[in-house]
Design a protein around this motif. Structure first.
Motif, PDB file in Angstrom:
ATOM      1  N   UNK A 214       1.516   9.801   1.616  1.00 47.89           N
ATOM      2  CA  UNK A 214       2.455   9.929   2.738  1.00 47.89           C
ATOM      3  C   UNK A 214       1.871   9.351   4.022  1.00 47.89           C
ATOM      4  N   UNK A 215       0.594   9.616   4.264  1.00 50.04           N
ATOM      5  CA  UNK A 215      -0.062   9.057   5.459  1.00 50.04           C
ATOM      6  C   UNK A 215      -0.149   7.543   5.376  1.00 50.04           C
ATOM      7  N   UNK A 216      -0.419   7.042   4.177  1.00 52.42           N
ATOM      8  CA  UNK A 216      -0.549   5.589   4.028  1.00 52.42           C
ATOM      9  C   UNK A 216       0.801   4.917   4.286  1.00 52.42           C
ATOM     10  N   UNK A 217       1.876   5.506   3.778  1.00 45.97           N
ATOM     11  CA  UNK A 217       3.207   4.924   4.017  1.00 45.97           C
ATOM     12  C   UNK A 217       3.510   4.944   5.521  1.00 45.97           C
ATOM     13  N   UNK A 218       3.228   6.076   6.172  1.00 48.87           N
ATOM     14  CA  UNK A 218       3.527   6.192   7.612  1.00 48.87           C
ATOM     15  C   UNK A 218       2.694   5.204   8.419  1.00 48.87           C
ATOM     16  N   UNK A 219       1.411   5.123   8.117  1.00 51.18           N
ATOM     17  CA  UNK A 219       0.522   4.230   8.867  1.00 51.18           C
ATOM     18  C   UNK A 219       0.891   2.769   8.596  1.00 51.18           C
ATOM     19  N   UNK A 220       1.169   2.464   7.315  1.00 50.88           N
ATOM     20  CA  UNK A 220       1.564   1.093   6.954  1.00 50.88           C
ATOM     21  C   UNK A 220       2.825   0.684   7.702  1.00 50.88           C
ATOM     22  N   UNK A 221       3.752   1.622   7.863  1.00 49.13           N
ATOM     23  CA  UNK A 221       4.995   1.326   8.576  1.00 49.13           C
ATOM     24  C   UNK A 221       4.716   0.926  10.016  1.00 49.13           C
ATOM     25  N   UNK A 222       3.707   1.549  10.629  1.00 49.87           N
ATOM     26  CA  UNK A 222       3.397   1.238  12.031  1.00 49.87           C
ATOM     27  C   UNK A 222       2.689  -0.098  12.177  1.00 49.87           C
ATOM     28  N   UNK A 223       1.947  -0.506  11.149  1.00 48.37           N
ATOM     29  CA  UNK A 223       1.184  -1.753  11.330  1.00 48.37           C
ATOM     30  C   UNK A 223       1.667  -2.867  10.413  1.00 48.37           C
ATOM     31  N   UNK A 224       2.851  -2.708   9.838  1.00 44.69           N
ATOM     32  CA  UNK A 224       3.453  -3.813   9.080  1.00 44.69           C
ATOM     33  C   UNK A 224       2.824  -4.046   7.715  1.00 44.69           C
ATOM     34  N   UNK A 225       2.328  -2.991   7.072  1.00 41.86           N
ATOM     35  CA  UNK A 225       1.774  -3.135   5.711  1.00 41.86           C
ATOM     36  C   UNK A 225       2.633  -2.299   4.761  1.00 41.86           C
TER      37      UNK A 225
END
Ligand code: FAD
Length: 318
Positions: A214-225
């Motif tokens: 869940x954190x990876x999806x959220x963080x990826x969303x913020x940095x375009x990954x």
């Protein structure tokens, strides 16, 4: 090198890989212990270098510098300090570079960083290209810059993004390290486009073993990954099974690296998030040899400004 290790060195896939591992500054005593455990474990893989992230807010700058200097002093592995320039005067940024030089830190990951709200100081570096040029005037640092296989969110276009990456490398950086990604095709297409644009310096894939989907999806969303849906679903199905998630993360990280190795990639940068075991397990799965037995933990001076309890949560830096 130990006789047994030298006998087998070079005979396994993972032995020829160039590895680097990234940490972030710990915000509590518990997190500091975990940082050192992770550093101690990953030293066993004899990586090319470690890196430590940097945050330029007044609250975080000193802790970043203390952590970079402490890892560089305590570890036999060369350590790079990340350095951002957005929202800072040139003089302040140059002073950090001089601090690195004074402390024997020859490697820097040179970044623009993200501007903060508030006053923009006069005379700041306009971006990572100018930063690279400025740092090389201070010393012959070994510089890495950031690259974005799925394009930086602020880029005008895919082509403009690659052109800007070329400018950073032409300004004197030695290599680019990419934002994390999970689909090997994303990296391979990016590498093709970079080569087509005339980039010849190494582009090192950034690998993030998935510790918390869940954190990876959220963080990826913020940095375009992006995280492929099928991969996310595999983790979510295991949400009540931490051990299953751990094994899936190791399998997924190793499979991604293996697919890239088959395409000629020989260097990986791991975003460890200071997680003990995960990056280590992925590298071991690839066959990377452990070089020496663990040393007894040293008594280290605690990092300054580390509160007993963190108000940021365990993985605040992601
Ligand atoms: P730049 O390369 O300067 O710019 C980003 C993009 O904007 C470029 O790719 C380009 O598309 C566009 N652009 C910028 N200027 C121009 C121009 N003049 N003309 C045309 N296009 C332009 N952040 C931290 O705060 N601390 C860290 O320690 C940290 N470490 C990182 C490590 C890695 C390996 C990566 C990939 C990222 C890291 N970040 C870190 C995040 C990074 O700071 C952000 O992604 C930031 O938004 C961009 O920094 P940059 O150096 O890539 O910027």
């Amino acid at each position: 090198m130990d006789k047994l290790v030298s006998k087998y060195r070079g005979s396994r896939l993972g032995d020829s890989l160039k590895l680097s591992f990234e940490y972030f500054p710990p915000k509590s005593v518990t997190m500091e212990r975990r940082l050192w455990r992770t550093v101690g474990q990953l030293e066993l893989l004899n990586p090319d270098f470690f890196t430590v992230t940097y945050r330029s807010t007044d609250a975080d700058r000193q802790l970043s510098l203390d952590t970079i200097a402490a890892v560089a002093t305590e570890s036999k592995i060369p350590t790079a300090g990340h350095l951002t320039c957005a929202g800072e005067s040139r003089e302040k940024v140059n002073n950090v570079a001089r601090f690195f030089k004074k402390n024997g830190i020859r490697r820097i990951v040179a970044l623009r960083g993200d501007a903060r709200s508030g006053d923009v100081p006069k005379n700041e570096y306009a971006g990572a290209v100018e930063l690279v040029e400025g740092l090389l005037k201070i010393s012959d640092f070994d510089l890495s810059v950031a690259a974005y296989p799925e394009t930086h969110p602020l880029a005008l276009s895919d082509t403009a993004d690659i052109d800007y990456l070329k400018r950073k490398l032409d300004a004197g950086a030695q290599r680019a390290i990419t934002q994390f990604f999970f689909d090997p095709e994303v990296f391979l297409r990016f590498r093709d486009r970079a080569q087509h644009a005339g980039i010849e310096k190494p582009i090192v894939p950034g690998i993030l073993p998935i510790h918390d989907i869940e954190r990876v999806i959220a963080f990826g969303g913020r940095c375009g990954a992006s995280v492929p849906t099928a991969l996310a679903e595999r983790f979510i199905r295991l949400q009540d099974d931490p051990s299953g998630q751990y094994h899936l993360a190791v399998e997924q990280g190793a499979l991604l690296c293996e697919q890239l190795i088959r395409e000629g990639v020989d260097a990986f940068h791991f975003y460890t998030l200071n997680q003990t075991d995960l990056s280590f397990a992925v590298c071991r799965q690839l066959g990377t040899m452990v070089e020496y037995l663990p040393m007894p933990a040293k008594i280290r001076k605690p990092l300054r400004n580390v509160p007993e309890r963190s108000s940021f949560g365990v993985d605040a830096a992601i």
